[in-house]
Design an enzyme around this catalytic site. Structure first.
Site, PDB file in Angstrom:
ATOM      1  N   PHE D  39      14.518   7.847 -77.719  1.00  0.00           N
ATOM      2  CA  PHE D  39      14.373   7.967 -78.662  1.00  0.00           C
ATOM      3  C   PHE D  39      13.129   7.270 -79.129  1.00  0.00           C
ATOM      4  CE2 PHE D  39      19.090   9.591 -77.861  1.00  0.00           C
ATOM      5  CZ  PHE D  39      18.938  11.365 -77.399  1.00  0.00           C
ATOM      6  N   VAL D  80      17.788   4.222 -78.779  1.00  0.00           N
ATOM      7  CA  VAL D  80      16.512   4.352 -80.222  1.00  0.00           C
ATOM      8  C   VAL D  80      15.673   3.338 -79.826  1.00  0.00           C
ATOM      9  CG1 VAL D  80      16.965   4.234 -82.086  1.00  0.00           C
ATOM     10  CG2 VAL D  80      18.548   5.192 -81.146  1.00  0.00           C
ATOM     11  N   CYS D  81      14.527   3.329 -79.606  1.00  0.00           N
ATOM     12  CA  CYS D  81      13.514   2.391 -79.865  1.00  0.00           C
ATOM     13  C   CYS D  81      13.560   1.893 -81.284  1.00  0.00           C
ATOM     14  CB  CYS D  81      11.682   3.205 -80.306  1.00  0.00           C
ATOM     15  SG  CYS D  81      10.409   1.936 -80.393  1.00  0.00           S
ATOM     16  N   ILE D  82      13.549   0.576 -81.573  1.00  0.00           N
ATOM     17  CA  ILE D  82      14.131  -0.488 -82.308  1.00  0.00           C
ATOM     18  C   ILE D  82      12.711  -0.548 -83.917  1.00  0.00           C
ATOM     19  CG2 ILE D  82      12.409  -2.416 -81.473  1.00  0.00           C
ATOM     20  CD1 ILE D  82      15.445  -4.171 -83.234  1.00  0.00           C
ATOM     21  N   ALA D  85      12.229   3.212 -84.728  1.00  0.00           N
ATOM     22  CA  ALA D  85      14.092   3.304 -85.724  1.00  0.00           C
ATOM     23  C   ALA D  85      13.273   2.592 -87.541  1.00  0.00           C
ATOM     24  CB  ALA D  85      14.645   2.636 -85.388  1.00  0.00           C
TER      25      ALA D  85
END
Lengths: 98, 133, 134, 133, 98, 134
Positions: D39, D80-82, D85
Site C-alpha cells: 500500500f 503499508v509504506c512507512i 503512512a
C-alpha cells in the site's frame, strides 16, 4: 464568474469543459497543474482568444514550481495568492473545474 | 467579504489542501473573513492529528490548525464531514465511543459535523471556492 | 434565511470514484435548506443517470436508484449536456426516467431531466450564486 | 504463480482498492499465491482500523484483513509504506510511541515497513500489478 | 504484456498514451472507468483495430455497473476477475496506465 | 537474488500530486537492490525533470535537485518521450542536465537522459520484467 482549472489540458478534459460553457464576461484562473496550459505548447490555441481579451490568469507560484516561467504565453496574466483572492472577490460565483 | 472553502482531497497526495491553505491565508491577510472550511471526500484526511511529515516538509494539518479559524462562539470552523470521515477512518472521541473503537485521530482544531454545514456555508458566505483533484 | 441558486456540477462517472455518490449525498441534504437547486451532468457525469446500472459484479452499492428520490424533495432541475451525450453515443432513451410532481399544475408528473446544449448550460451556470464541484 | 499488488489510492474515494481486492480474491481462488500487497501513496489509508462505513456498504479494510495474506512466518503480507503512512497520519503502536503520539490506527492484519518491500515484491513475484487513480 | 487502462478516454489521456507505446503482441484490459472506452461512442476508433485483432478486453462487472453492457463495441471481449487473473498470468509484464 | 528489469513509468507533473516525489523515493530505495532500473518520463511526466523549478511560492519542497543524485546510484537510464516534449513546447535544453560517471569508460561523465521516440520507448518497455506506475 471566476473559473479555476487545476489540471493540465494534456492530461484531462477539464480546461476544454470549462471553455465549452464559459460565458462572455467570465475569466479563467489556471492553478496547480492547470498552469501547464499557460505555457506555449501544442494546446496554446485553446486559450489564445481569451488571453487576448485579458481574461486568462495563472498562479505565479505554480508556474515557477513547474519551471515554465519563461514560457508563459502572451497576454496571460500572472497573479499571486492575494491576486487569486481579488479575482474571487471581483468576479462573483467561483466555478472549479476539478 | 465572507469566504468559505470546500476541500475534496487529502494532504500530500494532491496539492488541493496546500493551495486552499495559501488562498485562505491570503484572504485573511487581505482583511476578508474565512467563514468556514469544509473538508469533504478524502479532504477529511486533512484533520488527522496523527500526521507526521518529514522534518524538512510542511505540516499541512498544523498549518490549518494555526490559521485558528473559529466562529463567534469560539468553535472551530474547520469542519470535517461526518459521513465522509467515518468511512475513511477519521474519528473524534465521541464517534469513537459510539462505534466502540479504541482511539481517535481528529485534531482538536477541527470539528466533525454534517453536510448541512457545507450548504449553510454556501448560504452564509459571499463566496464559496472548491479545491479538489 | 436567504435563498440562493446552488449548482451541483457533476463531471465524473459513478463507481470509479466517490465524487458521484458523495455529490448525491450533499444534494439530498441540500433539499432541507429550501434553496434553489440545479444539477448539471456534463462530460462523464452523464453516466451517473444512465438506466440499468448493475453493481453486482464489483461489490459496490448501486446508488443510482436514489436519483429517483430527488423529485420527492423538489429537486427537479437536472440539466444534461446534449453534446456530452452525443459524444458518448448516448441518447435520452438511455437515461433513467426521473420525474417530479408539479404542485403548481395539479401534481402532474413531469420529467426532471432536461437535455440542454452547452450554450443553454452556459446561461444556466451564469445565473448561479454557488457552484459545488464534484 | 506468485503475484504481488501495489495499491496507490485510499478506500472509498477511488475504486482501486476494490478492484485490487476482487482481483486478489480471484487469484487466490484460482490457486495462485498473493505474495504481497503493498500500500503506497494514499493507498496506506486502506489499513485504518478506524474505518466505519455505513451498514449497507462494504468494509474495504476488513475485506483485505479477511483475505488473511501472510507469509510462512505468519507475518501479514499486507504491507503499508512507512514513509507514505507517517505523512498521511497512519501509525502503528511503535511509530506512535517513537513520535510521541497518543493512539494508533493501523489494523493488526497490516504491517508497516519500508519501500524495499515493494522492490522485493517485484523481484520475488512472477507478476506485479499496480492499481491506482 | 498486459496493459490495463482504468480511466475514460474522454476524461484523461491514459488510453491514448497506452496506444502510443503498445507493441504488436500486447493486449489491453479496460477496467473501472476505463470501460467507458469499450462502448460505441465518438472515441471508438481508438480501439477498433486492436479489437478486431482480438486484443481488447473489458471487465464485465465494471461494464455492467455503468449501465453500458448493451453498447459494448464489436470484438471487445468481456472477462470477469478470474479472466483478469488469467490475462495477468498469460501476458507477462503488467503495465498499468494509472 | 535474481536481477530483473524494472521500469518506473512517470506520467504526471510534480507538485500537483505526490506521485512524482513518491516515485523518486522508490527509485532511490531500488538502487540498493542492484536491479536493472529504467525510468520513463512521458506525458506531463516530462515536467518532473525540467530545469529551473522554484517552489518558494507554493510552500512545497523542491525535490527536483534529487534527480541529480540518481547518477551516483548507478541509475542512468532516464528515457524521455520526444513526442511528449514536442507537444509541450519543450526541448532537450529545457531539461536538467543529469549525468553519471561511466565506470567502464574511465569514469567519464555521460548524460543519463535519453530522448527517445515513442517507437523506441515501445521497444524498451517490451523488454521490462516489472513496471511500476506513478
Amino acid at each position: 464568474m471566476l473559473h479555476t482549472v487545476n489540471k493540465s489540458s494534456f492530461e484531462r478534459n477539464s480546461l476544454q469543459s470549462c471553455l465549452n460553457t464559459i460565458d462572455d464576461t467570465s475569466v479563467i484562473l489556471l492553478i496547480e497543474d492547470g498552469v501547464i496550459s499557460a505555457a506555449n505548447n501544442a494546446n496554446s490555441s485553446m486559450l489564445s482568444d481569451l488571453a487576448t481579451q485579458g481574461r486568462v490568469y495563472a498562479l505565479q507560484g505554480d508556474v515557477d514550481a513547474r519551471g515554465i516561467s519563461s514560457k508563459v504565453a502572451d497576454n496571460i496574466k500572472l497573479v499571486d495568492y492575494a491576486g487569486f483572492v481579488d479575482l474571487v472577490v471581483e468576479h462573483g460565483t467561483a466555478v472549479s473545474w476539478v | 467579504m465572507k469566504i468559505s472553502i470546500q476541500i475534496n482531497e487529502g494532504p500530500y497526495q494532491h496539492q488541493a489542501s496546500d493551495t486552499a491553505y495559501l488562498f485562505a491565508k491570503a484572504a485573511i491577510d487581505a482583511g476578508h473573513e474565512i467563514f468556514r472550511v469544509f473538508f469533504y471526500h478524502d479532504g477529511v484526511n486533512n484533520a488527522s492529528r496523527f500526521t507526521m511529515p518529514p522534518q524538512d516538509d510542511r505540516n499541512v494539518v498544523n498549518q490549518w490548525a494555526e490559521l485558528n479559524i473559529k466562529n463567534a462562539s469560539g468553535e472551530p470552523e474547520l469542519v470535517v464531514c461526518i459521513a465522509a470521515a467515518l468511512r475513511r477512518g477519521m474519528l473524534d472521541e465521541s464517534e469513537a465511543n459510539k462505534n466502540g473503537v479504541e482511539g481517535n485521530n481528529i485534531h482538536p482544531a477541527f470539528r466533525i459535523s454534517g453536510l448541512g454545514q457545507l450548504i449553510e456555508a454556501g448560504i452564509q458566505s459571499d463566496r464559496l471556492v472548491v479545491f479538489g483533484d | 434565511m436567504a435563498t440562493k441558486k446552488f449548482m451541483y456540477l457533476n463531471r465524473k462517472a459513478s463507481y470509479g470514484t466517490a465524487y458521484a455518490i458523495e455529490s448525491l449525498e450533499v444534494v439530498l441534504i441540500a433539499a432541507a435548506f429550501d434553496q434553489d437547486v440545479s444539477l448539471a451532468f456534463i462530460d462523464d457525469g452523464v453516466y451517473q443517470i444512465v438506466e440499468g446500472q448493475n453493481t453486482d459484479g464489483i461489490g459496490m452499492k448501486n446508488f443510482s436508484k436514489t436519483f429517483h428520490a430527488l423529485g420527492d424533495y423538489d429537486i427537479n432541475k437536472l440539466y444534461v449536456s446534449a453534446e456530452s451525450l452525443v459524444e458518448r453515443g448516448l441518447t435520452a432513451d438511455d437515461l433513467m426516467s426521473l420525474v417530479y410532481e408539479d404542485e403548481d399544475d395539479d401534481w402532474a408528473e413531469k420529467p426532471s431531466v432536461k437535455i440542454v446544449s452547452n450554450a443553454e448550460l452556459t446561461k444556466i451556470m451564469s445565473d448561479q450564486d454557488v457552484c459545488l464541484s464534484f
